[in-house]
Design an enzyme around this catalytic site. Sequence first.
Site: not given
Length: 466
Positions: A5, A33, A107-108, A248, A351
């Site tokens: 999130c 998100g 968020n979490g 990422y 990557d």
Amino acid sequence: MHEECGVVGVSFKDEAPAALSIYYALYALQHRGQESAGITVHDGAQVRTLKGMGLVPEIFNRQDIQRLKGHVGIGHVRYSTTGSSKIENCQPLLVSFKSGNIAIAHNGNLVNSKELRTELEKEGRIFLSDSDTEVIAHLLVKKLMNYELEDAVQELMKLLIGSYSLVILIDNSLIVVRDPLGIKPLCLGQIDNGYVVTSESAAIDILNGQLIRDIAPGEMLIFSNGSYESKHLVKSRNHAHCVFEYIYFARPDSVIDGELVYNVRMRIGKTLFEEHPAKADIVSPVPDSGITYAIGFSKESAIDYMEGLMKNRYIGRTFIMPGQDMRETAVRLKLNTIRPNIEGKSVVLVDDSIVRGTTSRRIIDLMRKSGAREIHVRIASPPIISPCYLGIDMATREELVAAHKAVKGVEAVINADSLGYISLEGLVKSIGIPLDDLCVGCLTGEYPVEIPGERCTRRQLKLSEF
Ligand code: AMP
């Protein structure tokens, strides 16, 4: 339930509309998100909420933003994959209680939400969603019945185990809280006539604001009338910033816990070359997540950077009709090769991570079909061997290819000529934050909080330390 999130809170001194700034900030956080989004604002008299499923521009139009009147507010973007894609789980979560309204965006991921929920259910409380945010809302309301705000939040924090960056509206006061380990990011910025708190500093840039600082782990900020007050409610000897934000999840133009993500990724790319050099004609990223690493690798190795793959940025949730070679169509729709750039060449393919290994395998097959002679894969994270319980939607242990195979085994699965992962030491050095202050649970299987069935390396906080 595993969620990813982004959150934002805005507090203006005057009557400036918070909803517009929140809307822009949510756009900047859309990568965190894509499943649902919401905005809640308060104008001093009334609370207003709009939330829905989909991307930010699919949910809000100009009239909606104009209707969301209020100088203070919060917003949320959410993504979850574990069967909970429903409107009840959209945030902000709005509840009313004796003394007013509370809206929460989170968020979490709490690792003890089941236990906390069971306790609350035993007391007769009912739940409308299966999100841990509703557990937080119930507990906060409960604590506010017996304590003043500061103590209530501190009491709440004693109960929560896991990651939580919270933006909360209690009537027209904005309150923000970051968990004592600082697992998920949260930062403070100055904007014209007010303040913004957000998961990533890129959202502050979009509002023409200035990043002031990160919210400290264990800190609470209370905003009202254009100023804020800070309270350090919980101390922690060490922090546990999520490494996967750097690897990422976060935007490269965000500064997280003092480090610009772009710089971290450049350093990782350089370290990757030092640890796993390769003789090749070109260095090519898997777009977009591999780009900065590939630039770093190319600079350090003096091997030309050249794009071998092109990404379709508008792919969304495309359906594929059966009857064709579905797999190849699906990959090519998302990523196509630039054939002349790779034909007959030896390619270093960079990557960010290998999770299940299926993406790498498909990309490599496609590149070979387009004539690549050799493919040397370099990965910007160490092998992911354990699931994330703290807010990154990853995979189960069974699905993680590196949980069951050594590097050579993964190399064979993805059909690479060679495979090199950055070492944990190299990653930590490149991030620039000591290992003791990072969460590397997905890379080591040792987590900063106690999780049943998993190893925990950290000394647990004692209640007396709060
Ligand atoms: P796979 O190995 O097929 O599971 O795919 C791994 C790729 O998915 C990585 O190269 C990342 O770019 C991307 N990825 C990694 N973690 C996530 C995540 N939590 N959510 C979405 N994509 C991810």
